[in-house]
Design an enzyme around this catalytic site. Sequence first.
Site, PDB file in Angstrom:
ATOM      1  N   GLU A   1       0.841  -1.194   0.000  1.00 21.20           N
ATOM      2  CA  GLU A   1       0.000   0.000   0.000  1.00 21.20           C
ATOM      3  C   GLU A   1       0.877   1.246   0.000  1.00 21.20           C
ATOM      4  OE1 GLU A   1      -3.833   1.787   2.440  1.00 21.20           O
ATOM      5  OE2 GLU A   1      -2.410   0.536   3.526  1.00 21.20           O
TER       6      GLU A   1
ATOM      7  N   LYS B   1      -9.911   1.703  -2.823  1.00 28.74           N
ATOM      8  CA  LYS B   1     -10.232   1.237  -1.465  1.00 28.74           C
ATOM      9  C   LYS B   1     -11.649   1.672  -1.079  1.00 28.74           C
ATOM     10  CE  LYS B   1      -7.946   1.428   3.097  1.00 28.74           C
ATOM     11  NZ  LYS B   1      -6.737   2.006   3.749  1.00 28.74           N
TER      12      LYS B   1
ATOM     13  N   CYS C   1      -5.761  -2.951   2.673  1.00 29.43           N
ATOM     14  CA  CYS C   1      -5.567  -2.712   4.103  1.00 29.43           C
ATOM     15  C   CYS C   1      -6.855  -2.877   4.927  1.00 29.43           C
ATOM     16  CB  CYS C   1      -4.936  -1.334   4.310  1.00 29.43           C
ATOM     17  SG  CYS C   1      -4.165  -1.119   5.937  1.00 29.43           S
TER      18      CYS C   1
END
Length: 275
Positions: A43, A112, A152
Amino acid sequence: MASFRLALIQLQISSINSDNVTRACSFIREAATQGAKIVSLPECFNSPYGTKYFPEYAEKIPGESTQKLSEVAKECSIYLIGGSIPEEDAGKLYNTCAVFGPDGTLLAKYRKIHLFDIDVPGKITFQESKTLSPGDSFCTFDTYCRVGLGICYDMRFAELAQIYAQRGCQLLVYPGAFNLTTGPAHWELLQRGRAVDNQVYVATASPARDDKASYVAWGHSTVVNPWGEVLAKAGTEEAIVYSDIDLKKLAEIRQQIPVFRQKRSDLYAVEMKKP
């Protein structure tokens, strides 16, 4: 292909974008020489992680960083999961992963969907939503197997992994940067949980730890098999993690413990509201 090699690049991130990209490409080439067919970056691989950095380092996709990834994917003839970068589009910023095929084409782009907004008193407070906007779509793509993408904090949401499994994914990849509070408590636990619940391989690619950074990443990039076993795991330092993804083993586990056939769809369901 019954099995293939996966590589996770745990990159040490600096404040110099061009250096991060150059070093990432160098590690990608090294992984390819070791037989990796799918390679993932961490990331925010091209910039420091933090709300104050996202506007400064944001790029278009396609853009300078992703163009370099396209070129190295083609050069090495690999599938490349480009970790994530801060993406600017139409005045909004996103935490975005670009995926490239062995011919350098952009196969997929994932933004995301669950932003990292947490408040653990005395430990950590962070709000991605101060500068980032959430994505609104899922992302799967076909390689030697079908892959589902999250970034994440997405890993905390079991529904995302379940939907990916329903869509035929055998490998879930989460570029991520957990921290020194959530990392030791939940990083491996969540990976093993997602792997066992959905009978898939789970891989996470973290930045290497930098104790001087404003946000200190946990590190420990990991690969977990569908039985919940940790196959490979980095420490905190810069490294490449390799693991062979055995699709025959996955099929055996699904046959031995046939939870997909045993689900009570008459009683409950996890469904996709939007493609």
